[in-house]
Scaffold this motif. Sequence first.
Motif, PDB file in Angstrom:
ATOM      1  N   UNK A  59       0.842  -1.192   0.000  1.00 62.03           N
ATOM      2  CA  UNK A  59       0.000   0.000   0.000  1.00 62.03           C
ATOM      3  C   UNK A  59       0.876   1.241   0.000  1.00 62.03           C
ATOM      4  N   UNK A  60       0.274   2.358  -0.339  1.00 66.20           N
ATOM      5  CA  UNK A  60       0.979   3.632  -0.325  1.00 66.20           C
ATOM      6  C   UNK A  60       0.738   4.265   1.036  1.00 66.20           C
ATOM      7  N   UNK A  61       1.809   4.606   1.751  1.00 62.00           N
ATOM      8  CA  UNK A  61       1.684   5.204   3.076  1.00 62.00           C
ATOM      9  C   UNK A  61       2.540   6.457   3.156  1.00 62.00           C
ATOM     10  N   UNK A  62       2.199   7.345   4.094  1.00 60.85           N
ATOM     11  CA  UNK A  62       3.001   8.542   4.330  1.00 60.85           C
ATOM     12  C   UNK A  62       4.339   8.118   4.911  1.00 60.85           C
ATOM     13  N   UNK A  63       5.416   8.635   4.361  1.00 54.67           N
ATOM     14  CA  UNK A  63       6.752   8.274   4.830  1.00 54.67           C
ATOM     15  C   UNK A  63       7.304   9.268   5.834  1.00 54.67           C
ATOM     16  N   UNK A  64       6.597  10.377   6.008  1.00 54.82           N
ATOM     17  CA  UNK A  64       7.001  11.415   6.945  1.00 54.82           C
ATOM     18  C   UNK A  64       5.783  12.299   7.202  1.00 54.82           C
ATOM     19  N   UNK A  65       5.890  13.153   8.215  1.00 51.01           N
ATOM     20  CA  UNK A  65       4.779  14.075   8.482  1.00 51.01           C
ATOM     21  C   UNK A  65       4.712  15.195   7.452  1.00 51.01           C
ATOM     22  N   UNK A  66       5.790  15.405   6.707  1.00 58.13           N
ATOM     23  CA  UNK A  66       5.824  16.483   5.726  1.00 58.13           C
ATOM     24  C   UNK A  66       6.108  15.906   4.349  1.00 58.13           C
ATOM     25  N   UNK A  67       5.157  16.086   3.438  1.00 62.67           N
ATOM     26  CA  UNK A  67       5.332  15.628   2.075  1.00 62.67           C
ATOM     27  C   UNK A  67       4.690  16.588   1.102  1.00 62.67           C
ATOM     28  N   UNK A  68       5.207  16.619  -0.110  1.00 64.68           N
ATOM     29  CA  UNK A  68       4.661  17.507  -1.140  1.00 64.68           C
ATOM     30  C   UNK A  68       4.697  16.809  -2.490  1.00 64.68           C
ATOM     31  N   UNK A  69       3.558  16.827  -3.158  1.00 64.25           N
ATOM     32  CA  UNK A  69       3.500  16.305  -4.522  1.00 64.25           C
ATOM     33  C   UNK A  69       4.100  17.349  -5.443  1.00 64.25           C
ATOM     34  N   UNK A  70       5.116  16.961  -6.193  1.00 68.33           N
ATOM     35  CA  UNK A  70       5.692  17.925  -7.139  1.00 68.33           C
ATOM     36  C   UNK A  70       5.446  17.524  -8.582  1.00 68.33           C
ATOM     37  N   UNK A  71       4.731  16.414  -8.776  1.00 65.82           N
ATOM     38  CA  UNK A  71       4.383  16.056 -10.142  1.00 65.82           C
ATOM     39  C   UNK A  71       3.418  14.892 -10.203  1.00 65.82           C
ATOM     40  N   UNK A  72       2.515  14.959 -11.157  1.00 62.17           N
ATOM     41  CA  UNK A  72       1.583  13.875 -11.455  1.00 62.17           C
ATOM     42  C   UNK A  72       1.628  13.659 -12.960  1.00 62.17           C
ATOM     43  N   UNK A  73       1.708  12.399 -13.341  1.00 65.61           N
ATOM     44  CA  UNK A  73       1.671  12.066 -14.762  1.00 65.61           C
ATOM     45  C   UNK A  73       0.714  10.893 -14.916  1.00 65.61           C
ATOM     46  N   UNK A  74      -0.028  10.866 -15.983  1.00 63.57           N
ATOM     47  CA  UNK A  74      -0.934   9.746 -16.237  1.00 63.57           C
ATOM     48  C   UNK A  74      -0.776   9.300 -17.672  1.00 63.57           C
ATOM     49  N   UNK A  75      -0.993   8.015 -17.882  1.00 64.08           N
ATOM     50  CA  UNK A  75      -0.976   7.456 -19.220  1.00 64.08           C
ATOM     51  C   UNK A  75      -1.928   6.279 -19.223  1.00 64.08           C
ATOM     52  N   UNK A  76      -1.989   5.555 -20.313  1.00 64.50           N
ATOM     53  CA  UNK A  76      -2.936   4.447 -20.429  1.00 64.50           C
ATOM     54  C   UNK A  76      -2.689   3.361 -19.392  1.00 64.50           C
ATOM     55  N   UNK A  77      -1.472   3.270 -18.871  1.00 69.34           N
ATOM     56  CA  UNK A  77      -1.134   2.224 -17.911  1.00 69.34           C
ATOM     57  C   UNK A  77      -1.352   2.579 -16.461  1.00 69.34           C
ATOM     58  N   UNK A  78      -1.665   3.850 -16.156  1.00 65.83           N
ATOM     59  CA  UNK A  78      -1.893   4.240 -14.770  1.00 65.83           C
ATOM     60  C   UNK A  78      -1.451   5.655 -14.461  1.00 65.83           C
ATOM     61  N   UNK A  79      -1.116   5.867 -13.185  1.00 68.00           N
ATOM     62  CA  UNK A  79      -0.779   7.192 -12.673  1.00 68.00           C
ATOM     63  C   UNK A  79       0.592   7.119 -12.004  1.00 68.00           C
ATOM     64  N   UNK A  80       1.416   8.148 -12.217  1.00 74.73           N
ATOM     65  CA  UNK A  80       2.707   8.260 -11.550  1.00 74.73           C
ATOM     66  C   UNK A  80       2.715   9.526 -10.713  1.00 74.73           C
TER      67      UNK A  80
END
Length: 123
Positions: A59-80
């Motif tokens: 599963x995807x879990x928080x690795x720290x109390x402070x996190x920031x998404x700096x990019x999202x990419x999507x394609x036919x195979x899913x989301x990065x």
Amino acid sequence: MIDPEAFHDAPIVRLSSEGDTVHIEVEEFALSSVEMCPPSRISIRHCREILRDGVPVSEMTAESEDGEIYGIDRDAGGVTLSIIWSRYEPHAEWSVTYRLVGARLDVTTLWSTGEPSVPEDID
């Protein structure tokens, strides 16, 4: 329609997983150098597999109390997702790339009460 390639600078408030869905609540996010969007919930649904830097995780879990998404990419195979995690004592910062295979993405704006509005599909 939100263009995920323009999505960046999104401080993470909460990250949770439910079955094949990951929910990430962010304080706000930028769509350009001048356009900021309000607090929102990013829902990534129908994840068949989650890879953390290319390695399968349960599963995807928080690795720290402070996190920031700096990019999202999507394609036919899913989301990065590209996330920078930070820790202050002792200071450390690391970036992680998550690949959510087979997933689709939508963003729901949160009102000031924390209740969601109508979701906006960005697929």
